[in-house]
Design a protein around this motif. Structure first.
Motif, short mmCIF file in Angstrom:
data_model
loop_
_atom_site.label_atom_id
_atom_site.label_comp_id
_atom_site.label_asym_id
_atom_site.label_seq_id
_atom_site.Cartn_x
_atom_site.Cartn_y
_atom_site.Cartn_z
N VAL A 167 0.95 17.51 4.38
CA VAL A 167 1.77 16.70 3.66
C VAL A 167 1.04 15.64 2.48
N PHE A 168 1.60 15.55 1.47
CA PHE A 168 1.06 14.54 0.25
C PHE A 168 2.25 14.13 -0.36
N GLU A 169 2.15 12.73 -1.21
CA GLU A 169 2.87 11.92 -1.98
C GLU A 169 2.21 11.60 -2.79
N ILE A 170 2.54 11.35 -4.19
CA ILE A 170 1.92 10.86 -5.23
C ILE A 170 3.08 9.73 -5.64
N ASN A 171 2.74 8.41 -5.04
CA ASN A 171 3.61 7.34 -4.67
C ASN A 171 3.23 6.30 -5.37
N ARG A 172 4.34 5.27 -5.73
CA ARG A 172 4.28 4.12 -6.26
C ARG A 172 4.22 2.87 -5.11
N ASN A 173 3.26 2.25 -5.22
CA ASN A 173 3.03 1.10 -4.26
C ASN A 173 3.19 -0.25 -4.97
N PHE A 174 3.45 -1.41 -3.98
CA PHE A 174 3.71 -2.76 -4.49
C PHE A 174 3.06 -3.58 -3.69
N ARG A 175 1.92 -4.47 -4.28
CA ARG A 175 1.59 -5.43 -3.45
C ARG A 175 1.63 -6.66 -4.18
N ASN A 176 1.95 -7.75 -3.39
CA ASN A 176 2.39 -9.30 -3.84
C ASN A 176 0.97 -10.01 -3.92
N GLU A 177 -0.02 -9.46 -4.50
CA GLU A 177 -1.34 -10.11 -4.63
C GLU A 177 -1.75 -10.19 -6.21
#
Length: 507
Positions: free
Chosen positions: A257-267
């Protein structure tokens, strides 16, 4: 709040903007000011390519009919015949631009008079036939022209574009209008993502979508963004990584499986960090981290060839070779090679490593053990030296809570990080599929969180329950798309490859 005299859009209050608003007001009195019935058929780049070698003595007698639309970028009014440059959404050596010849005997007195009052930045439609000027420039001899959208704001300088870098990021729409290199950069980004997606599918990976709102943040050591779901009346977190959901799918029986994804990090923000970013994560059953390294190398090499036309690149004036086999170094070997002040004996001296970090202005936490100190020295002193593609392996268990421990050294994990041009591009490992070991690692992370570590992981009981059903041995990896595109487009900052990067709010 004070009233903005330039109207609903806000912004620059100047004479040019006022004059353009007056022109729009006049257009409104004469009918539909923003018509929506013009349909372009041709694009500038295609016309240049198709008729590149056709001389005017052959071209003009053919009366090749064309219909185009785009933004007027240049304008030269000369008596009864004028010239304009139209820019559309196509890409080529001409930057999607083509010249128009507008003459009163072809378009009529009324249309020609109207054209003379149009402004740079107006979006126009043109019907005509192809010709070449005396200088050999491919040109559309207009038989009719129409104003489709009135531009109310002067464009940035036609020769230099937007000079202020933050303004380019904040007003990307204006930057794209005037900077063909910016447009080309984002076309390259699209090619990069498409090439990766196609490569994954060709190798039997299934593309999936997993939640972006998580009840428990997981899959990385990072500080999450927190929100509240009103209907459920519960706290939720924006995804910091899709890892734990993708591995649940391995439990469910999908093997790749794979996913091209948006991630969010509060840094923090930097030339390498944006709080909202794109990754491609993939997981394959019955692979280990050695298999994943080999495949990751293939993915990146393929993306370079498809995006940049070659896997041998120049980045910021230095060569980068993605064609040659990527190096593989342990953390110990990397420190020994790139930090001469730390000899082999000192690598196992916790006090010496702590002193080395302090010497460089980095105060390591008091609870760090030898393995963590070695990793800290690596991150602080070695990473910038890893210019050519290098896989760094043998990460400590303490900084790898989701990776499988090595069978030969239980203090180390079967994990790698890929560095190119001194930046981490990818992170992967043999996945930990022992539910009891994973539960203990989560518990350790929870203890660190209670002690004040905001980036430590939460205990995810449902993920442990999933592992208890049995997950096949597997390998996985996350590739940073933004940083990869930086490399492939020779861009110095992550903001250059994100259409709308995070910025402090104006005002």
């Amino acid at each position: 709040m004070t009233h903005d005299p330039t109207g609903p859009g806000g912004g620059d209050d100047n004479t040019l903007t006022t004059e353009r608003r007056e022109k729009l007001a006049a257009l409104r009195t004469r009918g539909v000011p923003f018509p929506n019935d013009f349909k372009p058929i041709h694009h500038a780049a295609d016309l240049h390519q198709r008729y590149a070698d056709v001389p005017n003595e052959e071209l003009e007698p053919q009366a090749v009919a064309v219909t185009v639309a785009g933004r007027m970028m240049l304008k030269r009014v000369m008596g009864k015949a004028s010239f304009a440059t139209l820019q559309d959404g196509s890409f080529g050596k001409t930057g999607g631009r083509i010249q128009l010849r507008i003459a009163t005997d072809a378009v009529g007195d009324e249309a020609y008079a109207a054209f003379k009052h149009w402004d740079l930045g107006d979006i126009i439609g043109c019907v005509g036939t192809l010709m070449r000027t005396k200088t050999g420039e491919l040109t559309i001899k207009a038989t009719s022209v129409r104003l489709l959208t009135k531009n109310l704001r002067p464009l940035p300088d036609k020769f230099h574009g937007m000079a202020d870098q933050e303004q380019k990021y904040r007003q990307r729409y204006a930057d794209l209008i005037t900077d063909e290199h910016a447009r080309a950069r984002f076309v390259a980004r699209s090619k990069c993502v498409a090439s990766i997606r196609n490569f994954m599918v060709e190798h039997a990976f299934l593309e999936v979508e997993t939640p972006m709102l998580h009840p428990i943040p997981g899959g990385a050591n990072a500080k999450p963004f927190v929100t509240h779901h009103n209907a459920l009346d519960q706290e939720m977190f924006l995804r910091i990584a899709p890892e734990l959901f993708l591995k649940r799918l391995l439990v469910g029986g999908f093997e790749r499986v794979f996913e091209i994804n948006r991630n969010f990090r509060n840094e923090g923000l930097s030339v390498r960090h944006n709080p909202e970013f794109t990754m491609m994560e993939f997981y394959a059953a019955y692979w280990n981290y050695q298999d994943v390294m080999t495949y990751t190398e293939q993915v990146i090499r393929h993306a370079a060839r498809q995006t940049a036309g070659s896997a041998q690149l120049d980045y910021q004036g230095r060569a980068v070779d993605l064609e040659a086999p990527f190096a593989r170094l342990s953390i110990r070997d990397a420190v020994a090679r790139h930090v001469p002040s730390i000899g082999s004996a000192l690598l196992d001296d916790a006090q010496a490593l702590r002193a080395e970090l302090k010497k460089h202005g980095d105060e390591p936490p008091a609870h760090w053990n030898l393995a963590q100190l070695q990793f800290g020295v690596f991150e602080e002193l070695v990473e910038p030296h890893l210019w050519e593609p290098t896989f760094i392996v043998d990460h400590p268990v303490e900084v790898s809570p989701l990776a499988r421990a090595s069978d030969t050294d239980p203090t180390r994990t079967e994990r790698f990080e890929l560095y190119i041009t001194g930046r981490e591009i990818a992170n992967g490992f043999s996945e930990l599929n022992d539910a009891e070991d994973q539960a203990a690692r989560f518990q350790s992370q929870a203890t660190h969180k209670e002690a004040g570590d905001e980036e430590a992981m939460y205990y995810d009981a449902d993920f442990i329950r999933a592992l208890e059903y049995g997950m096949p041995p597997a390998g996985g990896c996350g590739i940073g798309i933004d940083r990869l595109v930086m490399l492939l487009t020779d861009s110095p900052s992550i903001r250059d490859v994100i259409l709308f990067p995070a910025l402090r709010r104006e005002g």
